[in-house]
Design a protein around this motif. Structure first.
Motif, PDB file in Angstrom:
ATOM      1  N   SER B  25      56.017 -56.244   5.444  1.00 45.75           N
ATOM      2  CA  SER B  25      56.576 -54.910   5.615  1.00 45.75           C
ATOM      3  C   SER B  25      55.495 -53.945   5.138  1.00 45.75           C
ATOM      4  CB  SER B  25      57.868 -54.750   4.807  1.00 45.75           C
ATOM      5  OG  SER B  25      57.650 -55.034   3.445  1.00 45.75           O
ATOM      6  N   LEU B  26      55.065 -53.054   6.003  1.00 46.51           N
ATOM      7  CA  LEU B  26      53.865 -52.260   5.719  1.00 46.51           C
ATOM      8  C   LEU B  26      54.117 -51.007   4.886  1.00 46.51           C
ATOM      9  CD1 LEU B  26      51.871 -52.535   9.057  1.00 46.51           C
ATOM     10  CD2 LEU B  26      51.755 -53.949   7.003  1.00 46.51           C
ATOM     11  N   ASP B  27      55.238 -50.381   5.034  1.00 43.14           N
ATOM     12  CA  ASP B  27      55.445 -49.152   4.274  1.00 43.14           C
ATOM     13  C   ASP B  27      56.798 -49.087   3.600  1.00 43.14           C
ATOM     14  OD1 ASP B  27      56.077 -46.996   7.174  1.00 43.14           O
ATOM     15  OD2 ASP B  27      56.910 -48.918   6.531  1.00 43.14           O
ATOM     16  N   ASN B  51      64.637 -64.566   0.924  1.00 44.54           N
ATOM     17  CA  ASN B  51      65.004 -63.686  -0.178  1.00 44.54           C
ATOM     18  C   ASN B  51      63.892 -63.646  -1.214  1.00 44.54           C
ATOM     19  OD1 ASN B  51      67.873 -63.310   0.710  1.00 44.54           O
ATOM     20  ND2 ASN B  51      67.909 -65.508   0.352  1.00 44.54           N
ATOM     21  N   GLU B  52      63.466 -62.443  -1.552  1.00 41.71           N
ATOM     22  CA  GLU B  52      62.383 -62.278  -2.511  1.00 41.71           C
ATOM     23  C   GLU B  52      62.762 -62.853  -3.864  1.00 41.71           C
ATOM     24  OE1 GLU B  52      62.150 -59.918  -5.267  1.00 41.71           O
ATOM     25  OE2 GLU B  52      60.118 -60.570  -5.738  1.00 41.71           O
ATOM     26  N   LEU B  74      57.672 -58.354  -2.482  1.00 43.05           N
ATOM     27  CA  LEU B  74      58.601 -57.471  -1.776  1.00 43.05           C
ATOM     28  C   LEU B  74      58.093 -57.032  -0.415  1.00 43.05           C
ATOM     29  CD1 LEU B  74      59.811 -55.273  -4.755  1.00 43.05           C
ATOM     30  CD2 LEU B  74      61.182 -56.884  -3.441  1.00 43.05           C
ATOM     31  N   THR B  75      56.875 -57.424  -0.080  1.00 41.95           N
ATOM     32  CA  THR B  75      56.326 -57.017   1.211  1.00 41.95           C
ATOM     33  C   THR B  75      55.831 -58.184   2.048  1.00 41.95           C
ATOM     34  OG1 THR B  75      54.140 -56.667   0.229  1.00 41.95           O
ATOM     35  CG2 THR B  75      55.614 -54.752   0.340  1.00 41.95           C
ATOM     36  N   LEU B  76      56.006 -59.403   1.562  1.00 42.63           N
ATOM     37  CA  LEU B  76      55.455 -60.540   2.291  1.00 42.63           C
ATOM     38  C   LEU B  76      56.383 -61.739   2.271  1.00 42.63           C
ATOM     39  CD1 LEU B  76      53.112 -62.031   3.747  1.00 42.63           C
ATOM     40  CD2 LEU B  76      52.228 -62.610   1.475  1.00 42.63           C
ATOM     41  N   SER B  77      56.655 -62.252   3.460  1.00 44.79           N
ATOM     42  CA  SER B  77      57.367 -63.516   3.612  1.00 44.79           C
ATOM     43  C   SER B  77      56.531 -64.398   4.530  1.00 44.79           C
ATOM     44  CB  SER B  77      58.755 -63.303   4.215  1.00 44.79           C
ATOM     45  OG  SER B  77      59.402 -64.542   4.463  1.00 44.79           O
ATOM     46  N   THR B  78      56.469 -65.684   4.231  1.00 52.56           N
ATOM     47  CA  THR B  78      55.701 -66.587   5.086  1.00 52.56           C
ATOM     48  C   THR B  78      56.584 -67.731   5.571  1.00 52.56           C
ATOM     49  OG1 THR B  78      54.940 -67.901   3.196  1.00 52.56           O
ATOM     50  CG2 THR B  78      53.527 -66.081   3.908  1.00 52.56           C
ATOM     51  N   ILE B  93      59.772 -64.949  15.339  1.00 55.21           N
ATOM     52  CA  ILE B  93      59.836 -63.516  15.079  1.00 55.21           C
ATOM     53  C   ILE B  93      60.458 -63.279  13.707  1.00 55.21           C
ATOM     54  CG2 ILE B  93      60.665 -61.284  15.932  1.00 55.21           C
ATOM     55  CD1 ILE B  93      61.223 -62.668  18.607  1.00 55.21           C
ATOM     56  N   CYS B  94      59.898 -62.351  12.957  1.00 55.23           N
ATOM     57  CA  CYS B  94      60.483 -62.001  11.672  1.00 55.23           C
ATOM     58  C   CYS B  94      61.028 -60.580  11.749  1.00 55.23           C
ATOM     59  CB  CYS B  94      59.457 -62.108  10.543  1.00 55.23           C
ATOM     60  SG  CYS B  94      58.179 -60.847  10.587  1.00 55.23           S
ATOM     61  N   SER B  95      61.925 -60.267  10.853  1.00 57.24           N
ATOM     62  CA  SER B  95      62.458 -58.908  10.794  1.00 57.24           C
ATOM     63  C   SER B  95      62.863 -58.585   9.367  1.00 57.24           C
ATOM     64  CB  SER B  95      63.664 -58.755  11.729  1.00 57.24           C
ATOM     65  OG  SER B  95      64.764 -59.493  11.235  1.00 57.24           O
ATOM     66  N   ALA B  96      62.986 -57.306   9.102  1.00 56.38           N
ATOM     67  CA  ALA B  96      63.389 -56.860   7.779  1.00 56.38           C
ATOM     68  C   ALA B  96      64.297 -55.651   7.908  1.00 56.38           C
ATOM     69  CB  ALA B  96      62.166 -56.515   6.933  1.00 56.38           C
TER      70      ALA B  96
END
Lengths: 111, 117
Positions: B25-27, B51-52, B74-78, B93-96
């Motif tokens: 998630s970039l911003d 889940n973070e 909080l900005t990265l999931s792999t 595909i990922c989403s947030a």
């Protein structure tokens, strides 16, 4: 058991005419509904949404209608353009906890 | 607006190797991210909820040991596809969610096409 249904797998419309994509849901806990557009080999992109407290939301050529009593929503695209050809996913969420997507409807707008 | 970036967009690997796909998630911060899989001409299939700081929640039928998910920040999931086989070839595909805990929009990554030879 599908909680979000899109009973038309495909739809063909002539350019300039109205496209109507339908979506039905079963879970009365859903309170927010979204439409996504997806081109091949790309992630879905958000199109338009509607809260359960409204019955209509309009954004340019796109209008979403919600009928809570019937648990039905529809996306109207008018006028339809060839660039609108894509797969459209209806999605529903219950307070942002779970997002459930329909199977999608492939729209083809014919020039 | 909020942007979710996915990398790599396309990967080809040999059978038996492992492949890692990143979703950022970039911003905005994303305590939750969703991973989907899409077969050609089929719908999005939710694989798991990331889940973070805790374990991912997998959907029924999805092999946890096969599809390893890590949400380290909080900005990265792999998503790591371990010992990939040709049947794992798909579009991932990922989403947030854009608003933590709210009914905001769900932002999607660009998707990653995995081809296993």
């Amino acid at each position: 058991d599908q909680q979000v249904k899109q009973n038309s797998p495909s739809l063909s419309v002539q350019e300039g005419r109205i496209s109507i994509l339908n979506c039905d849901y079963t879970n009365s806990m859903f309170d927010y509904f979204l439409w996504y557009k997806k081109y091949p080999a790309e992630g879905p992109t958000f199109l338009i949404s509607i809260s359960s407290i409204k019955d209509k939301n309009e954004d340019g050529r796109f209008t979403v209608f919600l009928n809570k009593s019937a648990k039905h929503l529809s996306l109207h695209i008018v006028p339809s353009q060839p660039g609108d050809s894509a797969v459209y996913f209806c999605a529903a969420t219950d307070y942002g906890q779970n997002f459930v997507f329909g199977p999608g409807t492939r729209l083809s707008v014919l020039p | 607006g909020a942007v979710v970036s996915q990398h790599p967009s396309w990967v080809i690997c040999k059978s038996g190797t492992s492949v890692k796909i990143e979703c950022r998630s970039l911003d905005f911060q994303a305590t939750t991210m969703f991973w989907y899989r899409q077969f050609p001409k089929q719908s999005l299939m939710l694989m798991a909820t990331s889940n973070e700081g805790s374990k991912a929640t997998y959907e029924q039928g999805v092999e946890k040991d096969k599809f390893l998910i890590n949400h380290a920040s909080l900005t990265l999931s792999t998503l790591t596809v371990t010992s990939a086989h040709p049947e794992d070839s798909s579009f991932y595909i990922c989403s947030a969610p854009g608003l933590a805990g709210g009914t905001g929009e769900l932002f999607f990554g660009e998707g990653s096409r995995l081809t296993v030879l």
